[in-house]
Write a protein that holds these residues in place. Structure first.
Motif, short mmCIF file in Angstrom:
data_model
loop_
_atom_site.label_atom_id
_atom_site.label_comp_id
_atom_site.label_asym_id
_atom_site.label_seq_id
_atom_site.Cartn_x
_atom_site.Cartn_y
_atom_site.Cartn_z
N GLN A 38 30.30 -46.43 64.63
CA GLN A 38 29.33 -46.86 65.57
C GLN A 38 29.67 -46.46 66.95
OE1 GLN A 38 26.69 -48.89 64.62
NE2 GLN A 38 27.39 -48.13 62.72
N ARG A 39 28.66 -46.25 67.94
CA ARG A 39 28.91 -46.00 69.09
C ARG A 39 29.17 -47.17 70.00
NH1 ARG A 39 24.42 -44.23 72.13
NH2 ARG A 39 25.96 -42.99 73.45
N GLY A 40 29.42 -47.09 71.36
CA GLY A 40 29.82 -48.15 72.17
C GLY A 40 29.06 -49.55 71.87
N ASP A 41 29.47 -50.74 72.18
CA ASP A 41 28.69 -51.90 72.29
C ASP A 41 27.27 -51.98 73.08
OD1 ASP A 41 30.75 -52.90 70.56
OD2 ASP A 41 31.77 -53.97 72.39
N LYS A 42 27.45 -51.10 74.08
CA LYS A 42 25.98 -51.37 74.84
C LYS A 42 25.34 -50.35 74.40
CE LYS A 42 28.27 -53.43 78.72
NZ LYS A 42 28.66 -53.31 80.21
N ALA A 43 25.60 -49.30 73.49
CA ALA A 43 24.76 -48.45 73.05
C ALA A 43 23.67 -48.68 72.36
CB ALA A 43 25.42 -47.24 72.18
N THR A 44 22.33 -48.06 73.07
CA THR A 44 21.13 -48.22 72.39
C THR A 44 20.75 -47.59 71.30
OG1 THR A 44 20.23 -48.82 74.67
CG2 THR A 44 18.60 -48.51 72.83
N TYR A 45 21.17 -46.15 71.20
CA TYR A 45 20.97 -45.36 70.06
C TYR A 45 22.15 -44.87 69.29
CZ TYR A 45 16.68 -44.69 72.74
OH TYR A 45 15.35 -44.93 73.35
N SER A 46 22.02 -44.65 68.17
CA SER A 46 23.07 -44.66 67.19
C SER A 46 23.30 -43.11 66.80
CB SER A 46 22.64 -45.05 65.60
OG SER A 46 21.50 -44.55 65.02
N TYR A 47 24.05 -42.55 66.27
CA TYR A 47 24.16 -41.03 65.87
C TYR A 47 23.24 -40.54 64.97
CZ TYR A 47 28.78 -41.25 68.10
OH TYR A 47 30.08 -41.38 68.90
N SER A 48 22.72 -41.41 64.26
CA SER A 48 21.73 -40.84 63.36
C SER A 48 20.31 -40.90 64.20
CB SER A 48 21.34 -42.10 62.26
OG SER A 48 20.87 -43.33 62.62
N ASP A 49 20.24 -41.56 65.17
CA ASP A 49 18.95 -41.38 65.97
C ASP A 49 19.07 -39.98 66.64
OD1 ASP A 49 17.79 -43.89 65.73
OD2 ASP A 49 19.33 -44.98 67.42
N LEU A 50 20.35 -39.55 66.93
CA LEU A 50 20.48 -38.26 67.60
C LEU A 50 19.93 -37.16 66.81
CD1 LEU A 50 21.82 -36.04 69.44
CD2 LEU A 50 23.87 -36.22 68.05
N ILE A 51 20.45 -37.50 65.45
CA ILE A 51 20.04 -36.50 64.30
C ILE A 51 18.73 -36.27 63.89
CG2 ILE A 51 20.58 -35.60 62.04
CD1 ILE A 51 23.66 -36.11 62.57
N ARG A 52 18.15 -37.52 63.95
CA ARG A 52 16.73 -37.83 63.52
C ARG A 52 15.88 -37.28 64.71
NH1 ARG A 52 13.93 -43.94 62.46
NH2 ARG A 52 11.87 -43.02 61.68
N SER A 53 16.30 -37.38 65.85
CA SER A 53 15.54 -36.88 66.93
C SER A 53 15.27 -35.33 67.03
CB SER A 53 16.18 -37.23 68.14
OG SER A 53 15.99 -38.68 68.56
N TYR A 54 16.41 -34.77 66.73
CA TYR A 54 16.67 -33.15 66.62
C TYR A 54 15.84 -32.60 65.24
CZ TYR A 54 19.81 -32.23 70.47
OH TYR A 54 20.04 -32.16 71.73
N PHE A 55 15.86 -33.64 64.29
CA PHE A 55 15.03 -33.11 63.17
C PHE A 55 13.37 -33.20 63.34
CE2 PHE A 55 13.03 -34.99 59.21
CZ PHE A 55 13.13 -33.90 58.51
#
Length: 167
Positions: A38-55
């Protein structure tokens, strides 16, 4: 020919919904978050959001993070269950996953910089095993990375911009 009437917004990249649906139904995004954490407590987006975005960005013909903000925000905003984030956020999350370079000196004295990212490598292997592309009992796989360096005179230029996507 079959004609269908729809009240939904239709755009030129409507096929990305089908591709995203296939990936989502195969639990790839959940696996990414489990493996990378998990990213930090205040993070809105996850690591999967990053990969999904690039995909999704790549499926729509995007070539860099800035394309998500500059060219494809509206289209990607129509993907079901997906909140488009800005290029700045994508690049920030990407930087979180980066590791420090390691410099190796060859026998001839030439320095080579490598970036070994164990977390991402483990994720890749786990995804390959889960999707039955690798046998989990086989420990003799050799992952070989070959590359060729092509020097260029291109330098990235970062221009300030405003965006309505995910800021």
């Amino acid at each position: 020919m079959k004609i269908t009437y729809s009240k939904e917004n239709i755009n030129s990249f409507g096929g990305i919904n089908f591709a995203d649906h296939i990936i989502s139904n195969n639990s790839l995004y959940e696996t990414i978050n489990q493996e990378l954490g998990q990213r930090g407590d205040k993070a809105t987006y996850s690591y999967s959001d990053l990969i999904r975005s690039y995909f999704l960005l790549t499926l729509c013909g995007g070539e860099c993070a800035e394309d998500i903000t500059e060219n494809l925000c509206k289209e990607l905003g129509q993907v079901k269950g997906f909140d488009v984030c800005s290029a700045d956020i994508l690049l920030r999350i990407q930087k979180e996953l980066s590791t420090q370079k390691e410099t190796y000196v060859s026998d001839t004295g030439i320095e080579h910089d490598f970036n070994v990212n164990t977390k991402m490598n483990k994720l890749m292997v786990r995804l390959l095993i889960e999707k039955k592309q690798l046998a989990p009992r086989n420990k003799d796989y050799i992952f070989d990375y070959d590359n060729q360096f092509i020097p260029t005179d291109k330098y990235d230029l970062v221009l300030p911009h405003e965006s309505s996507c995910g800021n």
